[in-house]
Design a protein around this motif. Structure first.
Motif, PDB file in Angstrom:
ATOM      1  N   THR A   1       1.274   9.197  -5.847  1.00  0.00           N
ATOM      2  CA  THR A   1       1.642  10.582  -5.509  1.00  0.00           C
ATOM      3  C   THR A   1       2.671  11.117  -6.499  1.00  0.00           C
ATOM      4  O   THR A   1       2.558  12.239  -6.997  1.00  0.00           O
ATOM      5  CB  THR A   1       2.212  10.644  -4.082  1.00  0.00           C
ATOM      6  OG1 THR A   1       1.249  10.093  -3.192  1.00  0.00           O
ATOM      7  CG2 THR A   1       2.501  12.068  -3.675  1.00  0.00           C
TER       8      THR A   1
ATOM      9  N   ALA B   1       0.822   4.034  -2.876  1.00  0.00           N
ATOM     10  CA  ALA B   1       0.557   5.432  -2.546  1.00  0.00           C
ATOM     11  C   ALA B   1       1.695   6.328  -3.030  1.00  0.00           C
ATOM     12  O   ALA B   1       1.465   7.396  -3.598  1.00  0.00           O
ATOM     13  CB  ALA B   1       0.371   5.589  -1.033  1.00  0.00           C
TER      14      ALA B   1
ATOM     15  N   ASN C   1       0.823  -1.200   0.000  1.00  0.00           N
ATOM     16  CA  ASN C   1       0.000   0.000   0.000  1.00  0.00           C
ATOM     17  C   ASN C   1       0.863   1.258   0.000  1.00  0.00           C
ATOM     18  O   ASN C   1       0.547   2.231  -0.690  1.00  0.00           O
ATOM     19  CB  ASN C   1      -0.925   0.011   1.229  1.00  0.00           C
ATOM     20  CG  ASN C   1      -2.074  -0.961   1.062  1.00  0.00           C
ATOM     21  OD1 ASN C   1      -2.446  -1.310  -0.041  1.00  0.00           O
ATOM     22  ND2 ASN C   1      -2.625  -1.407   2.168  1.00  0.00           N
TER      23      ASN C   1
END
Length: 50
Positions: free
Chosen positions: A27, A23, A19
């Motif tokens: 980003t 992420a 995760n």
């Protein structure tokens, strides 16, 4: 019992790391897209003023 704890720990580590990686990738992709768009807009602005 140890086997259950080990598999839970491995699952947790893989899940959290996965995760975090996802992420970080999202980003970075969003930031890169925004930077590229800003650069294109700035270039377009300079070209139109000529």
């Amino acid at each position: 019992m140890t086997l259950i704890l080990t598999s839970l720990r491995e699952f947790f580590l893989h899940d959290v790391l996965g995760n975090l990686t996802a992420a970080a990738f999202l980003t970075t992709a969003a930031w890169s897209t925004r930077t590229i768009r800003a650069a294109r807009a700035a270039r377009r602005g300079r070209n139109s003023s000529d």
